[in-house]
Design an enzyme around this catalytic site. Structure first.
Site, PDB file in Angstrom:
ATOM      1  N   LYS A  40       0.825  -1.215   0.000  1.00 35.30           N
ATOM      2  CA  LYS A  40       0.000   0.000   0.000  1.00 35.30           C
ATOM      3  C   LYS A  40       0.857   1.262   0.000  1.00 35.30           C
ATOM      4  O   LYS A  40       0.639   2.177  -0.783  1.00 35.30           O
ATOM      5  CB  LYS A  40      -0.920   0.021   1.233  1.00 35.30           C
ATOM      6  CG  LYS A  40      -1.976  -1.050   1.218  1.00 35.30           C
ATOM      7  CD  LYS A  40      -2.892  -0.947   2.421  1.00 35.30           C
ATOM      8  CE  LYS A  40      -2.182  -1.117   3.749  1.00 35.30           C
ATOM      9  NZ  LYS A  40      -1.547  -2.433   3.928  1.00 35.30           N
ATOM     10  N   THR A  41       1.825   1.293   0.915  1.00 33.09           N
ATOM     11  CA  THR A  41       2.668   2.486   1.007  1.00 33.09           C
ATOM     12  C   THR A  41       3.479   2.635  -0.279  1.00 33.09           C
ATOM     13  O   THR A  41       3.674   3.736  -0.793  1.00 33.09           O
ATOM     14  CB  THR A  41       3.591   2.374   2.239  1.00 33.09           C
ATOM     15  OG1 THR A  41       2.762   2.209   3.383  1.00 33.09           O
ATOM     16  CG2 THR A  41       4.441   3.609   2.413  1.00 33.09           C
ATOM     17  N   ASP A 225      -1.937   7.871   3.655  1.00 31.61           N
ATOM     18  CA  ASP A 225      -1.508   6.526   4.057  1.00 31.61           C
ATOM     19  C   ASP A 225      -2.147   6.198   5.416  1.00 31.61           C
ATOM     20  O   ASP A 225      -2.541   7.109   6.144  1.00 31.61           O
ATOM     21  CB  ASP A 225       0.029   6.484   4.177  1.00 31.61           C
ATOM     22  CG  ASP A 225       0.578   5.053   4.134  1.00 31.61           C
ATOM     23  OD1 ASP A 225      -0.229   4.104   4.009  1.00 31.61           O
ATOM     24  OD2 ASP A 225       1.805   4.879   4.216  1.00 31.61           O
ATOM     25  N   GLU A 226      -2.230   4.930   5.749  1.00 30.53           N
ATOM     26  CA  GLU A 226      -2.790   4.483   7.036  1.00 30.53           C
ATOM     27  C   GLU A 226      -4.156   5.133   7.286  1.00 30.53           C
ATOM     28  O   GLU A 226      -4.431   5.646   8.375  1.00 30.53           O
ATOM     29  CB  GLU A 226      -1.836   4.834   8.190  1.00 30.53           C
ATOM     30  CG  GLU A 226      -0.420   4.295   8.035  1.00 30.53           C
ATOM     31  CD  GLU A 226      -0.253   2.866   8.506  1.00 30.53           C
ATOM     32  OE1 GLU A 226      -1.235   2.269   8.990  1.00 30.53           O
ATOM     33  OE2 GLU A 226       0.864   2.337   8.349  1.00 30.53           O
ATOM     34  N   GLN A 256      -5.668  -3.106  10.700  1.00 28.29           N
ATOM     35  CA  GLN A 256      -4.557  -2.474  11.410  1.00 28.29           C
ATOM     36  C   GLN A 256      -4.981  -1.189  12.091  1.00 28.29           C
ATOM     37  O   GLN A 256      -4.155  -0.328  12.387  1.00 28.29           O
ATOM     38  CB  GLN A 256      -3.403  -2.191  10.446  1.00 28.29           C
ATOM     39  CG  GLN A 256      -2.765  -3.457   9.918  1.00 28.29           C
ATOM     40  CD  GLN A 256      -1.545  -3.143   9.068  1.00 28.29           C
ATOM     41  OE1 GLN A 256      -0.528  -2.690   9.569  1.00 28.29           O
ATOM     42  NE2 GLN A 256      -1.653  -3.364   7.774  1.00 28.29           N
ATOM     43  N   ARG A 619       4.955  -7.268  10.983  1.00 26.44           N
ATOM     44  CA  ARG A 619       6.148  -6.443  10.797  1.00 26.44           C
ATOM     45  C   ARG A 619       7.326  -7.318  10.375  1.00 26.44           C
ATOM     46  O   ARG A 619       8.321  -6.846   9.865  1.00 26.44           O
ATOM     47  CB  ARG A 619       6.561  -5.696  12.095  1.00 26.44           C
ATOM     48  CG  ARG A 619       5.590  -4.693  12.659  1.00 26.44           C
ATOM     49  CD  ARG A 619       5.086  -3.746  11.639  1.00 26.44           C
ATOM     50  NE  ARG A 619       3.828  -4.213  11.090  1.00 26.44           N
ATOM     51  CZ  ARG A 619       3.324  -3.780   9.939  1.00 26.44           C
ATOM     52  NH1 ARG A 619       3.954  -2.881   9.227  1.00 26.44           N
ATOM     53  NH2 ARG A 619       2.185  -4.248   9.482  1.00 26.44           N
TER      54      ARG A 619
HETATM   55  P1  ATP Z   1       1.604  -2.075   5.941  1.00 30.72           P
HETATM   56  O1  ATP Z   1       0.175  -2.490   5.918  1.00 30.72           O
HETATM   57  O2  ATP Z   1       2.370  -2.808   6.964  1.00 30.72           O
HETATM   58  O3  ATP Z   1       1.766  -0.589   6.000  1.00 30.72           O
HETATM   59  P2  ATP Z   1       2.011  -1.942   3.112  1.00 30.72           P
HETATM   60  O4  ATP Z   1       0.803  -2.545   2.507  1.00 30.72           O
HETATM   61  O5  ATP Z   1       2.097  -0.487   3.145  1.00 30.72           O
HETATM   62  O6  ATP Z   1       2.234  -2.561   4.547  1.00 30.72           O
HETATM   63  P3  ATP Z   1       4.591  -1.831   1.893  1.00 30.72           P
HETATM   64  O7  ATP Z   1       5.342  -1.418   3.084  1.00 30.72           O
HETATM   65  O8  ATP Z   1       4.296  -0.830   0.856  1.00 30.72           O
HETATM   66  O9  ATP Z   1       3.254  -2.562   2.347  1.00 30.72           O
HETATM   67  O10 ATP Z   1       5.290  -3.061   1.182  1.00 30.72           O
HETATM   68  C1  ATP Z   1       5.751  -4.191   1.927  1.00 30.72           C
HETATM   69  C2  ATP Z   1       7.049  -4.710   1.345  1.00 30.72           C
HETATM   70  O11 ATP Z   1       6.809  -5.334   0.100  1.00 30.72           O
HETATM   71  C3  ATP Z   1       8.046  -3.603   1.071  1.00 30.72           C
HETATM   72  O12 ATP Z   1       9.335  -4.077   1.350  1.00 30.72           O
HETATM   73  C4  ATP Z   1       7.856  -3.341  -0.402  1.00 30.72           C
HETATM   74  O13 ATP Z   1       9.027  -2.806  -0.985  1.00 30.72           O
HETATM   75  C5  ATP Z   1       7.589  -4.748  -0.930  1.00 30.72           C
HETATM   76  N1  ATP Z   1       6.787  -4.752  -2.162  1.00 30.72           N
HETATM   77  C6  ATP Z   1       5.550  -4.253  -2.329  1.00 30.72           C
HETATM   78  N2  ATP Z   1       5.112  -4.459  -3.583  1.00 30.72           N
HETATM   79  C7  ATP Z   1       6.085  -5.123  -4.236  1.00 30.72           C
HETATM   80  C8  ATP Z   1       6.246  -5.621  -5.573  1.00 30.72           C
HETATM   81  N3  ATP Z   1       5.297  -5.505  -6.493  1.00 30.72           N
HETATM   82  N4  ATP Z   1       7.407  -6.254  -5.860  1.00 30.72           N
HETATM   83  C9  ATP Z   1       8.368  -6.392  -4.923  1.00 30.72           C
HETATM   84  N5  ATP Z   1       8.289  -5.959  -3.675  1.00 30.72           N
HETATM   85  C10 ATP Z   1       7.169  -5.310  -3.320  1.00 30.72           C
HETATM   86 MG    MG Z   2       2.240   0.869   4.766  1.00 29.57          MG
END
Ligand code: ATP
Ligand code: MG
Length: 760
Positions: A40-41, A225-226, A256, A619
């Protein structure tokens, strides 16, 4: 226009189809609703880069809201990397940071003095206390914390005291009276609390047509975000800012949402499609962060919650290692376990920064810190022990704030007799009364007070002269030099030098650290000076360094501690870990009462605690350790811990126990048939209890077996105290002492040679 995405490939080539669709979507409202680690981020960051690089959107038209200031600077860095262009003009920050920025720009329209200061939670309580006193209301009947909480809730609902008057029962009417007096006090002093920052910024953009039009014209793209942790006021503010022309791109995960106690409203996610017409929901299902085992554990746990929007998560990373569960004997043993495992990982060529230790309550960090220091493991507390909240730092800041704004009563009260100048509580009280009666700040009351201040009048005048004189001599000095002068001339350095040795050393170090902080702040400000003036004529607020520094101290306290670039283990609360990821994660203190926390359970918030556990588990990228302690000292009292119910809710095949323990300690747990993946429960009766491993305790408690064949955890009987459990040994030979937790009467230290303990 059809975009040629070939040249933009670096922006989207590392995204999966669902992520790519979200990133490259036309500028319409979007909600990305997806589980932890699904990117997402990453999508949000790429979306900003895409808007600038592919859609030709000016960075100035973008407002990106993140959860912490650290996340904001990381996001800015990543976007700059992606598009290889600096984006200083883009507004990225927390809701509070952005509100603050807006109020600095439009202080006049917002009805604030130019030099307004921010009250942190602690300052706010002081003001509330003073207001209560002024209204003759007793603290014990109107606990200041409760009152402040109530006021904040009203502000979060955009309710001013005037909107509430005449409503509700007697209690409510009193609270409104307090609220109203509180508002007047803040107004008079030119200070705003955290909730007020948001409320003012909201009112400003809602009620001032010119400002509203300006921001609606300017901020066309709002990204958050969040999103699951936005509160009611933040949501309203977003609606006002977006109007009919702006677009909202929100990303979040209802599983979350862990800040309902601070007013977060997960319903905002559901309301989006009603309030932001045409808002489409994008779902991401692939997790890129964690191993299959970690993900299964998280999915299994969160499935117990009933109020969920529901989503699937899968990973291609492979099963990975099982989660290791450690049943510690007490909190020291637990910390020792963490330290030992950290060492093993470091020997295996892993960096300290790859490791995080997460806990439910800030206070749990102390024992961990003690143990890590002994084990020579570098660590940082992230977002916990707040540098700017330490007593000596707040003292120095009070002087700095007074230099800046003499009407700041909170700072006046703090500084006037710190260090002691013979201005006692009675004089301060007189000043308060005088200030109230005349509708003046305490400074002004002191200046005009004269004889009304009695015998201390001269001393008060000396204090005023001191502040004026420091202000005058530091006028031309840099921020760090001013800070240095303040610490010297206020007498604070001398005052703390006189304290007991160890205490004094830390405090003086902290004061020096404040000068360091001021210095690095100056340097940073030089670097950050915007290169291009704002095209619409609204340049960045021109803050003098002192104002900017004080604002930063109030807004960012503590966040800076996880020093960038330094290799160290990160310690933080589960709340502070949201959004972050680490290859190796320890979750400690998994005991009922601690986690889930008893208060939340009592308040019917078990599901939020479970979400917090879900946040913790997710995490971890590669390895996850969980532990609980069978006994733990909480507020100085030894408590017996039962393993957290969350441990039972994680599918058992995801967990193995790392060390066999004496079965006598955990009969209840064994009876539930809980066990590790390999070979079933080692707690079960009948399985011979292997001797507990050595090295688990700090120096004084290192022995696991004493003379007479007694062992840790062994049940014993004492002639007078009855039956109990051996907790620890200390000393050797004739001087061996043993601590036994008796069923009646708690734990006691006994000389082993006299105690005559019999195994049961
Ligand atoms: P959270 O809910 O904990 O905030 P999130 O959904 O925001 O998580 P991110 O932090 O954006 O998730 O991504 C999680 C991990 O996966 C990061 O290390 C990111 O670089 C990696 N990632 C996300 N998408 C891809 C992709 N398409 N290919 C490779 N790595 C990815
Ligand atoms: Mg995130």
């Amino acid at each position: 226009m059809q975009l040629d995405t070939r040249n933009l490939s670096p922006l989207v080539s590392h995204l999966n189809p669902a992520q790519r669709e979200a990133v490259t979507a036309p500028p319409e409202h979007r909600l990305v609703l997806a589980g932890a680690g699904s990117g997402k981020t990453r999508v949000l960051t790429h979306r900003v880069a895409w808007l600038i690089a592919a859609e030709g959107v000016s960075p100035m038209s973008i407002l990106a809201v993140t959860f912490t200031n650290k996340a904001a600077s990381e996001m800015r860095g990543r976007i700059e990397q992606l598009i290889e262009v600096p984006i200083r003009a883009m507004w990225v920050g927390t809701f509070h940071g952005i509100a603050h920025r807006m109020l600095r720009l439009h202080w006049k329209e917002a009805g604030l003095p130019q030099s307004f200061q921010i009250l942190d939670a602690d300052d706010q309580l002081r003001v509330v206390r003073r207001v209560l006193k002024g209204l003759d209301l007793a603290d014990d009947q109107w606990p200041p914390k409760m009152v402040a909480g109530w006021i904040n809730t009203q502000k979060e609902e955009a309710r001013r005291a005037e909107h509430l008057s005449g409503e509700g029962d007697f209690t409510q009417q009193q609270l409104v009276r307090i609220y109203s007096a509180y508002e007047q006090t803040c107004e008079r002093q030119g200070v705003v609390d955290f909730a007020e920052l948001l409320l003012r910024a909201y009112e400003l953009t809602r009620d001032n047509a010119d400002i509203q039009a300006h921001y609606r014209r300017r901020l066309r793209h709002i990204l958050v975000d969040e999103f699951q942790d936005t509160n009611a006021l933040q949501y309203r503010w977003l609606k006002v800012l977006a109007g009919d022309t702006g677009t909202l791109f929100a990303v979040g995960d209802d599983d979350q949402s862990v800040y309902s106690w601070r007013g977060a409203r997960v319903e905002n996610m559901i309301n989006l499609s009603r309030d932001f017409i045409g808002c489409e929901i994008v779902r991401l299902e692939q997790n890129y962060r964690s191993t299959g085992t970690i993900l299964n554990a998280a999915n299994g746990l969160i499935a117990r919650n009933s109020a969920r929007l529901g989503k699937k998560l899968w990973t291609e990373i492979g099963e990975g290692e099982p989660i290791q569960l450690y049943a510690a004997f007490n909190e020291y043993d637990e910390a020792e376990f963490v330290a030992n495992r950290i060492k093993e990982h470091i020997d295996g060529a892993c960096a300290y920064t790859d490791i995080a230790v997460l806990y439910r309550m800030g206070a749990q960090s102390r024992v961990l810190e003690e143990t890590l220091i002994r084990a020579r493991i570098p660590y940082r507390i992230y977002g916990g022990l707040r540098f700017f909240e330490r007593q000596e730092i707040k003292d120095a800041l009070a002087y700095l704030r007074l230099l800046h704004n003499r009407d700041d009563d909170v700072s006046f009260e703090r500084a006037v007799n710190t260090p002691t100048r013979g201005i006692g509580a009675t004089t301060v009280e007189r000043l308060r009364v005088l200030a109230r009666q005349r509708g003046l700040s305490m400074w002004a009351a002191a200046r005009d007070g004269g004889a009304a201040l009695g015998r201390s009048a001269g001393k008060v005048q000396d204090f005023l002269k001191l502040i004026d004189s420091i202000a005058q001599t530091t006028q031309e000095l840099s921020l760090s030099k001013t800070t240095e002068q303040v610490i010297e001339r206020s007498g604070l350095r001398g005052h703390y030098q006189k304290e007991g040795r160890e205490q004094a050393e830390t405090r003086l170090e902290n004061l020096d650290e404040l000068i360091n902080a001021a210095r690095s702040f100056e340097l940073q400000q030089l670097q950050d000076a915007p290169a291009d003036p704002d095209v619409e004529g609204l340049s960045e607020p021109e803050l003098d360094p002192l104002t900017a520094f004080l604002a930063r101290a109030a807004l960012e306290s503590g966040e800076e501690q996880a020093g960038p670039g330094e290799d160290c283990v990160q310690l933080m609360t589960l709340h502070a870990a949201k959004g972050l990821e680490f290859p190796i994660v320890f979750m400690v203190g998994l005991e009922n009462g601690l986690f889930p926390h008893i208060r939340s359970v009592d308040e019917g918030n078990l599901e939020e605690e479970r979400r917090l556990c879900y946040v913790g588990i997710t995490r971890a990228r590669k390895r996850l350790y969980m532990s609980y302690a069978e006994t733990r000292r909480v507020h100085g009292v030894e408590q017996i811990g039962m393993p957290s119910q969350f441990l039972k809710e994680i599918p058992p095949e995801c967990i193995v126990e790392t060390r066999p323990r004496a079965h006598t300690l955990r009969p209840a747990f064994a009876a539930r048939g809980y066990g590790g993946g390999s070979g079933g429960s080692r707690y079960s009766a009948g399985v011979p209890a292997a001797p507990p491993a050595r090295t688990a305790m700090p120096a004084s408690m290192r022995q696991t077996s004493g003379p007479n064949g007694l062992r840790l955890g062994q049940r014993v009987r004492h002639e007078r105290f009855g039956e109990g459990t051996v907790l620890q040994f200390d000393g050797d030979g004739d001087r061996t002492r043993v601590e036994v937790r008796f069923e009646k009467g708690g734990s006691k230290w006994l000389m082993l040679s006299y105690a005559n303990l019999l195994p049961v």
